[in-house]
Design a protein around this motif. Structure first.
Motif, PDB file in Angstrom:
ATOM      1  N   ALA A 165     -14.072   1.056  12.169  1.00 42.84           N
ATOM      2  CA  ALA A 165     -12.934   1.746  12.784  1.00 42.84           C
ATOM      3  C   ALA A 165     -11.747   1.675  11.837  1.00 42.84           C
ATOM      4  N   GLY A 166     -11.216   2.828  11.501  1.00 44.08           N
ATOM      5  CA  GLY A 166     -10.043   2.885  10.628  1.00 44.08           C
ATOM      6  C   GLY A 166      -8.879   3.543  11.344  1.00 44.08           C
ATOM      7  N   ILE A 167      -7.707   2.986  11.178  1.00 49.66           N
ATOM      8  CA  ILE A 167      -6.509   3.579  11.781  1.00 49.66           C
ATOM      9  C   ILE A 167      -5.429   3.683  10.719  1.00 49.66           C
ATOM     10  N   SER A 168      -4.523   4.636  10.910  1.00 45.15           N
ATOM     11  CA  SER A 168      -3.438   4.829   9.953  1.00 45.15           C
ATOM     12  C   SER A 168      -2.065   4.664  10.587  1.00 45.15           C
ATOM     13  N   GLU A 196       2.533   2.787   5.544  1.00 47.65           N
ATOM     14  CA  GLU A 196       3.609   3.658   6.008  1.00 47.65           C
ATOM     15  C   GLU A 196       3.485   3.994   7.487  1.00 47.65           C
ATOM     16  N   GLY A 197       2.308   3.776   8.078  1.00 51.34           N
ATOM     17  CA  GLY A 197       2.109   4.101   9.488  1.00 51.34           C
ATOM     18  C   GLY A 197       2.517   3.002  10.437  1.00 51.34           C
ATOM     19  N   PHE A 198       2.964   1.873   9.893  1.00 48.60           N
ATOM     20  CA  PHE A 198       3.309   0.724  10.743  1.00 48.60           C
ATOM     21  C   PHE A 198       4.696   0.197  10.388  1.00 48.60           C
ATOM     22  N   SER A 200       5.656  -2.869  10.410  1.00 50.31           N
ATOM     23  CA  SER A 200       5.595  -4.140   9.689  1.00 50.31           C
ATOM     24  C   SER A 200       4.140  -4.546   9.541  1.00 50.31           C
ATOM     25  N   ILE A 201       3.876  -5.546   8.716  1.00 45.44           N
ATOM     26  CA  ILE A 201       2.519  -6.066   8.568  1.00 45.44           C
ATOM     27  C   ILE A 201       2.059  -6.698   9.880  1.00 45.44           C
ATOM     28  N   ALA A 202       3.011  -7.276  10.629  1.00 49.32           N
ATOM     29  CA  ALA A 202       2.663  -7.872  11.924  1.00 49.32           C
ATOM     30  C   ALA A 202       2.155  -6.801  12.889  1.00 49.32           C
ATOM     31  N   GLU A 203       2.824  -5.658  12.917  1.00 49.33           N
ATOM     32  CA  GLU A 203       2.385  -4.581  13.796  1.00 49.33           C
ATOM     33  C   GLU A 203       1.013  -4.066  13.358  1.00 49.33           C
ATOM     34  N   LYS A 208      -4.777  -3.572  14.593  1.00 49.31           N
ATOM     35  CA  LYS A 208      -6.182  -3.664  14.176  1.00 49.31           C
ATOM     36  C   LYS A 208      -6.960  -4.631  15.067  1.00 49.31           C
ATOM     37  N   LEU A 209      -6.308  -5.697  15.493  1.00 49.43           N
ATOM     38  CA  LEU A 209      -6.985  -6.686  16.330  1.00 49.43           C
ATOM     39  C   LEU A 209      -7.324  -6.148  17.721  1.00 49.43           C
ATOM     40  N   LYS A 210      -6.728  -5.019  18.100  1.00 48.63           N
ATOM     41  CA  LYS A 210      -7.037  -4.431  19.408  1.00 48.63           C
ATOM     42  C   LYS A 210      -8.504  -4.008  19.506  1.00 48.63           C
TER      43      LYS A 210
END
Length: 813
Positions: A165-168, A196-198, A200-203, A208-210
């Motif tokens: 699963a990939g998300i941007s 650029e789609g997030f 922060s790195i935290a977000e 991704k962990l969802k």
């Protein structure tokens, strides 16, 4: 499986129109061009940013498709098929896939991360397939569309799934989690891709962990940044190279070209050997190791299988072959889903009418052998394959299911008999499981050229085409320029792709370019923009359409047309509105009208002009004056001759800068190849061409020694020099040498030293870890052709079209 497809379809929120009784479905499609569409296909009419599949529903009905998921029913189709009307067809596809997934209950491995997903998936398939019937994502099908298509391929015989699963951006993973519902989660490397789609790195990590919200276990590389965000209710099975509190602690050492991993897992200690040394491969291998440990494999089995890991080729490549053949290289995988993809790719890229498939035994289909080869036979028939060469004991046993089929027990037998096989003037798909070592077949069939290659990303061309099509008003047609060997990228191969995308016209400069395309089987109308009078007979013979731009040319063409007793032969009239290069001027329009009035030998298919400053907003007044003059001249010609041909004046820059002047058609040129004169628009285009070569030799020279002709570079200190087999005969400007230009080697700039030679250039690799045979990048993502053009005080067109045809082109998806 067919009943599961129907049940899953009937569970999506939809208004059903048509006869829903006695419906039999066995496949799902989103591609109107696929030859695999048929009466038992349900077609989801997706609406993208740049395209709308609803436009092709009538053609699909004509080809036998009877079931559609749509947002609306086209007016001329209402009584002719079954329709499931939904608010959003992509959402419906995802809901359908989630419904379908819920009908199966076996372990599902879900992977996400920034890097390594596809590699880990393919390696896990290799490691686990001796014990499981695996269904996995084909290629890199990890998007909002790719994931549903992957999951829909599950059937009753599968007992393990591996899906990536990939998300941007945010809010995408929730949908993919609903579809995959992984029981085992793997988080691969978190890098900078799609940052650029997030916010922060935290977000990014949180999103991704969802994917693992309902997973039984999560496998990941332990570190504090990720630990903070993991749901404490999920069992964490972590590994680390430096944190001994991880579930599995790994230490490593390198020996020759391999890495030895020392594994500490509870009370167990053992070593494994993997055939890689780079950091990314080591991380990916450890992720696979963790799955084997979780599945409780013994150390000996792990050792034996991990040592056999291999490089994964993730692209379908098109190569020139011997005897005027075209080769599609997919020689490292052989499963049913990827065969379907490869056959669609074959259809989009076939350069010759004759189509041959070289196919190994097929693994991990989830079907009984008899049923599998029956389905393979159906695919071969629907894709109109002329010849099948089967390699392997199983496919040999089912030889009778294929027409015009020859089989061999193994690859060695094929190689032995190769000289007796007849290959020529055909497109050949080579598709085999890795164990069959089909790279030997590719080597035999591939045209031998030197090691410099221009890689052409066909996905990027499709994306750029759709990007510009999205800017067009409804019903505006598009002509795409493929002159000058497709702006240096490749003429016939790109023309095939454009024909597959149903562009309205192709444009070439001279007749011989158009003849070459026609001889290659192109059926799209081809306009010749700069025809010479001496080429008119050949243009007529090959059914090309000439641009007529002066009275002398017009009279010459009319004379030949009359001699050949032509009726309504298509021509295109060009006006000069200020470019002052080619075209009828205003003072010749009356004579033009007199020559054409009542003449039935030709038919004006379009009227055109060319803008001189469409890319320069400082000359807006001049551009608008050109458009106004074109309107005046074209209107007069149409009125006097009482005709309504297409009109077109806009090129790539004009499409974006003058949207109100699109008329009936636009002409897309450099933009298709990923280049824009607008900095903001450039960010939205994808790079098409990547020029690569290799290091031929490395030497170290002492201070005072020189490099190349004329001693233009003299070393001031001991300097390591690498020689690259590409020079100005290949299209590299001599001005790019002597310290101005550079190549990229392992992410580092290596500046060109001394004069560029005809066939070679030399670069300074002092401080760069590299060796002879290593790959180098000349242009692509960095440096771009636009960057090089700016430094050389020229334009990207010149950089692209200068690349010699002796440089091998490799086309891939």
């Amino acid at each position: 499986m067919s009943q599961k497809i129907l049940n899953s379809l009937q569970r999506i929120p939809a208004k059903c129109i048509g006869n829903q009784e006695n419906v039999t479905l066995d496949s799902v499609s989103i591609d109107s061009r696929s030859l695999q569409n048929g009466p038992h296909t349900v077609f989801f009419a997706l609406i993208g940013v740049h395209s709308d599949a609803h436009f092709y529903i009538k053609d699909l009905i004509d080809n036998g498709v009877q079931n559609f998921v749509v947002t609306h029913i086209p007016d001329d189709c209402k009584e002719n098929a079954n329709f499931y009307v939904v608010e959003n067809t992509l959402t419906a596809l995802q809901q359908f896939a989630a419904n379908y997934r819920s009908l199966f209950d076996f372990p599902i491995i879900g992977l996400t991360g920034s890097n390594g997903k596809t590699i880990v998936k393919e390696w896990l398939n290799f490691l686990l397939s001796p014990d499981y019937n695996v269904i996995r994502s084909p290629k890199s099908y990890n998007s909002q569309i790719g994931v549903p298509l992957s999951v829909i391929a599950i059937n009753e015989k599968h007992n393990l799934g591996i899906f990536e699963a990939g998300i941007s951006t945010r809010s995408e993973m929730d949908k993919l989690e609903e579809i995959i519902k992984p029981t085992i989660g793997i988080l691969t490397n978190i890098g900078t891709a799609h940052d650029e789609g997030f916010a922060s790195i935290a977000e990014k990590i949180t999103e991704k962990l969802k994917l693992f919200e309902h997973a039984q276990v999560l496998i990941y590389n332990k570190n504090e940044s990720i630990d903070t965000f993991i749901n404490p209710e999920i069992k964490a099975f972590s590994w680390s190279l430096n944190d001994k509190s991880a579930s599995v602690f790994v230490s490593k050492k390198s020996i020759l070209d391999k890495t030895i991993l020392n594994i500490q897992f509870g009370q167990d200690h053992f070593e494994i050997k993997i055939p890689f040394q780079d950091e990314a491969s080591v991380e990916n291998a450890i992720s696979c190791l963790m799955v084997l440990l979780y599945f409780e494999y013994d150390a000996i089995t792990i050792q034996n299988r991990m040592e056999l890991l291999y490089p994964v080729e993730m692209r379908l490549k098109v190569k020139n072959g011997i005897n005027n053949c075209s080769i599609i290289d997919d020689s490292y995988s052989s499963d049913f889903q990827s065969l379907k993809i490869a056959l669609d790719f074959l259809e989009s890229q076939k350069q010759y009418k004759k189509k041959t498939v070289i196919l190994s035994d097929i693994f991990q289909s989830g079907l009984a052998t008899e049923a599998l080869y029956a389905k393979v036979s159906e695919l071969i028939i629907s894709n109109k394959i002329d010849r099948v060469i089967g390699i392997g004991q199983t496919i040999s046993a089912f030889k009778n299911k294929f027409t015009n089929c020859i089989t061999f027990e193994n690859t060695a037998a094929f190689v032995t008999d190769f000289e007796n096989l007849d290959f020529g003037n055909e497109t050949i798909l080579i598709k085999g499981a890795r164990s069959f070592q089909f790279e030997e077949i590719v080597y035999l069939l591939e045209e031998k050229t030197h090691e410099t290659v221009l890689e052409i990303n066909l996905n990027a061309i499709s994306y750029n085409l759709n990007f510009f099509k999205s800017k067009l008003k409804p019903k505006v047609k598009i002509m795409v320029m493929v002159k000058a060997f497709g702006y240096g990228n490749g003429g016939l191969e790109i023309a095939k792709l454009l024909e597959y995308h149903k562009v309205d016209y192709l444009g070439v400069a001279f007749a011989d370019e158009g003849i070459s395309l026609k001889n290659g089987g192109i059926q799209v109308p081809i306009m010749v923009l700069n025809p010479e009078n001496t080429s008119f007979s050949a243009i007529i013979q090959h059914q090309l359409e000439p641009e007529i731009y002066c009275l002398k040319g017009l009279y010459a063409f009319l004379k030949i047309a009359k001699q050949k007793n032509l009726e309504h032969f298509p021509i295109h009239i060009k006006f000069d509105t200020g470019m002052h290069r080619l075209g009828f001027e205003g003072n010749t329009i009356d004579e033009l009208i007199d020559a054409l009035k009542g003449n039935t030998t030709v038919q004006i298919k379009s009227i055109l002009s060319h803008m001189a400053t469409s890319d320069d907003l400082e000359h807006m007044d001049f551009a608008h004056a050109q458009i106004a003059l074109f309107e005046k001249l074209s209107s007069k010609l149409m009125s006097e001759l009482q005709i309504k041909p297409l009109r077109h004046i806009l090129n790539t820059s004009g499409i974006s800068n003058f949207p109100d002047s699109q008329y009936d058609m636009v002409r897309l040129g450099i933009g298709l190849y990923g280049v824009s004169n607008d900095a903001e628009e450039q960010k939205q285009l994808e790079n098409v061409g990547t020029l690569k070569s290799v290091i031929s030799q490395i030497r170290t020279i002492a201070a005072g020694e020189s490099v190349g002709y004329g001693r233009r570079f003299v070393a001031e200190k001991p300097t390591k020099i690498a020689t690259i087999p590409i020079g100005y005969a290949d299209g590299i400007s001599r001005g790019w040498g002597n310290g101005l230009g550079f190549v990229m080697i392992k992410g580092a700039k290596a500046y060109i030293v001394g004069s560029i030679c005809m066939d070679m250039l030399m670069v300074d690799v002092t401080g760069i870890e590299c060796k002879e045979g290593d790959s180098i990048l000349i242009f692509g993502e960095n440096p771009t052709v636009s960057f090089i053009a700016e430094k050389l005080n020229t334009i990207p067109y010149e950089i692209l079209t200068s690349i010699s045809q002796r440089v091998k082109r490799v086309f891939y998806r």
